[in-house]
Design an enzyme around this catalytic site. Structure first.
Site, short mmCIF file in Angstrom:
data_model
loop_
_atom_site.label_atom_id
_atom_site.label_comp_id
_atom_site.label_asym_id
_atom_site.label_seq_id
_atom_site.Cartn_x
_atom_site.Cartn_y
_atom_site.Cartn_z
N GLY A 1 4.56 7.47 2.54
CA GLY A 1 5.42 6.63 2.51
C GLY A 1 4.66 5.02 1.63
O GLY A 1 3.54 5.43 1.29
N THR A 2 5.66 4.08 1.47
CA THR A 2 5.02 3.05 0.74
C THR A 2 5.25 1.56 1.46
O THR A 2 6.45 1.69 2.19
CB THR A 2 5.79 2.84 -0.59
OG1 THR A 2 5.61 4.28 -1.31
CG2 THR A 2 5.19 1.86 -1.57
N LYS B 1 8.18 -0.63 5.82
CA LYS B 1 7.51 0.70 5.46
C LYS B 1 8.67 1.75 5.05
O LYS B 1 9.51 2.28 5.79
CB LYS B 1 6.69 1.27 6.64
CG LYS B 1 6.06 2.36 6.56
CD LYS B 1 5.39 2.97 7.90
CE LYS B 1 4.11 3.80 7.81
NZ LYS B 1 3.62 4.05 9.25
N ASP C 1 -5.91 7.10 15.57
CA ASP C 1 -6.45 6.67 14.36
C ASP C 1 -6.75 5.11 14.19
O ASP C 1 -6.37 4.45 13.23
CB ASP C 1 -5.28 6.89 13.23
CG ASP C 1 -5.73 6.90 11.74
OD1 ASP C 1 -4.83 6.75 10.85
OD2 ASP C 1 -6.95 7.06 11.55
N GLY D 1 0.73 5.67 0.45
CA GLY D 1 0.26 7.12 0.88
C GLY D 1 0.97 8.11 0.41
O GLY D 1 2.00 7.82 -0.22
N SER E 1 0.72 -1.20 -0.03
CA SER E 1 -0.07 0.13 -0.03
C SER E 1 0.83 1.07 -0.07
O SER E 1 2.11 1.16 0.31
CB SER E 1 -0.97 0.08 1.39
OG SER E 1 0.05 -0.01 2.29
C1 LIG Z 1 -1.09 -8.55 5.14
N1 LIG Z 1 0.05 -8.02 6.10
C2 LIG Z 1 0.35 -6.69 5.95
O1 LIG Z 1 -0.21 -6.13 4.71
C3 LIG Z 1 1.13 -6.13 6.70
C4 LIG Z 1 1.64 -4.60 6.52
C5 LIG Z 1 2.25 -4.19 7.48
O2 LIG Z 1 2.87 -2.79 7.02
C6 LIG Z 1 3.12 -1.99 8.06
C7 LIG Z 1 2.14 -1.36 9.04
C8 LIG Z 1 2.04 -0.35 9.83
C9 LIG Z 1 3.50 -0.01 10.04
N2 LIG Z 1 3.84 1.00 11.04
C10 LIG Z 1 3.02 0.90 12.12
O3 LIG Z 1 2.21 0.27 12.46
N3 LIG Z 1 3.60 1.84 13.24
C11 LIG Z 1 2.98 2.54 14.20
C12 LIG Z 1 3.33 3.53 14.79
C13 LIG Z 1 2.78 4.27 16.16
C14 LIG Z 1 1.85 3.50 16.54
S1 LIG Z 1 1.28 3.75 18.17
C15 LIG Z 1 0.90 5.40 18.24
C16 LIG Z 1 0.33 5.95 17.07
O4 LIG Z 1 -0.52 5.29 16.29
O5 LIG Z 1 1.12 6.99 16.53
C17 LIG Z 1 1.49 2.10 16.28
F1 LIG Z 1 0.61 1.32 17.01
C18 LIG Z 1 2.14 1.63 14.93
C19 LIG Z 1 4.66 -0.51 9.49
F2 LIG Z 1 5.64 -0.11 9.75
C20 LIG Z 1 4.39 -1.60 8.23
C21 LIG Z 1 2.92 -4.70 8.71
C22 LIG Z 1 2.31 -6.06 8.77
N4 LIG Z 1 1.36 -6.59 7.93
#
Ligand SMILES: CNC(=O)c1cc(Oc2ccc(NC(=O)Nc3ccc(SCC(=O)O)c(F)c3)c(F)c2)ccn1
Length: 317
Positions: free
Chosen positions: A30-31, A47, A146, A27, A25
């Protein structure tokens, strides 16, 4: 963010170790790709900053900040960060890959998942509350702001991990500028946003009661398998009706009477989405209400529910 302080405790992953990249995905900011780690022999998610855009110092700092946050917020129900890849032409966060995707898919892909039994749905609600409660217990409290079913990811056994794809520019800007979130029209969905977010005269404090409103909407969505306000055509319609006090309908058409602990769940939901933020429960309170309900199910009930969704996913994919 000081890269040295971060990478002294977080693995630095050379780009050459990340192979078989598959786009997931993107935005404004980032990608996200799926990838293989050639030494660890595992699938990871990365990411990264937009590859084409020149990696601005501010964007790089945002991603570093996110890595730092994830590193500090390690917990069973928060997505796990494995490391960062910090090379001049390639910069990304490396996390675990959640094989069963998002809660949004589990709830609304009814061909793939014709049945999601109540024990699994309640465990999912319980684990979301455990994850967000952990964030709120950090010092200073870490507010998600979010929470939505697209940001709730599921691992191989359908356990929950809180994530934040946060790929849209305005969200990153709001992190760096420390302002509230921008109006939802810019790509975000309004359905999980509390009414005080819509107030133009916003002198909002960083509101700890924002997330529990989103959680209440997610509860309704998990128990009904419906999209909240699905009849509305424009976000503004939803904002105005929510400001007038309307919420998803908790009648038996949406929330079947055979939901175990239906009354308690509806109480938490309606408390969580009240207009006055101060009347909303803390996640600790939600957990104390949910714990006895989860204890009523024995492990086998939940495992059978997981097996049922695994079988149906396997049959239809
Ligand atoms: C089929 N599977 C998939 O497609 C898949 C995709 C995937 O991609 C990502 C998704 C999210 C993130 N990053 C992220 O979650 N960061 C983050 C930051 C702050 C807070 S907490 C405070 C706040 O929200 O600000 C938090 F809870 C999280 C990433 F790095 C990679 C990861 C696993 N599986």
């Amino acid at each position: 963010v000081n890269i040295c302080s971060l990478t002294s405790t977080l693995p630095v992953i050379p780009y050459r170790k990340l192979t078989d990249l598959h786009y997931i995905s993107k935005g404004g900011f980032g990608t996200v790709f799926r990838a293989q780690h050639s030494d660890w022999r595992t699938t990871v998610a990365i990411k990264c900053l937009k590859l084409d855009s020149p990696v601005g110092e501010r964007e790089r700092n945002c991603l570093l900040k996110e890595a730092e946050v994830l590193h500090k917020a390690r917990f069973n129900y928060i997505i796990q960060i494995f490391g960062v890849c910090n090379e001049p032409e390639f910069f990304c966060i490396v996390t675990e890959f959640m094989t069963n995707g998002s809660l949004d898919e589990l709830l609304h892909e009814k061909d793939m998942y014709p049945v999601v039994a109540w024990p699994l749905r309640l465990r999912i609600l319980y684990e979301i509350a455990l994850g967000v409660n952990f964030l709120h217990n950090m010092s200073p409290p870490l507010l998600h702001h979010d929470l939505k079913t697209q940001n709730i990811l599921l691992d191989g056994e359908y356990h929950v991990k809180i994530a934040d794809f946060g790929l849209s520019k305005w969200r990153q800007l709001s992190i760096t500028k420390g302002s509230g979130s921008k109006p939802a029209e810019m790509g975000g969905t309004v359905i999980y946003m509390p009414p005080e977010e819509f107030e133009p005269s916003k002198n909002r404090r960083a509101d700890v009661k924002y997330d529990v409103y989103s959680y209440a909407i997610i509860m309704w969505e998990v128990l009904s398998r419906r999209i909240p306000y699905e009849d509305a055509t424009y976000p503004m319609q939803i904002m105005f009706s929510v400001l007038r006090g309307s919420r998803p309908d908790t009648g038996p058409d949406n929330l079947p009477t055979d939901i175990p602990g239906r009354e308690t769940l509806i109480n938490i939901m309606t408390c969580g989405w009240t207009t006055n933020p101060d009347e909303r429960p803390s996640f600790l309170h939600c957990l104390i209400e949910l714990e006895p309900m989860l204890r009523k199910f024995d492990e086998i009930d939940v495992l059978e529910a997981v097996l049922e969704v695994k079988r149906s996913k396997y049959m239809r994919s």
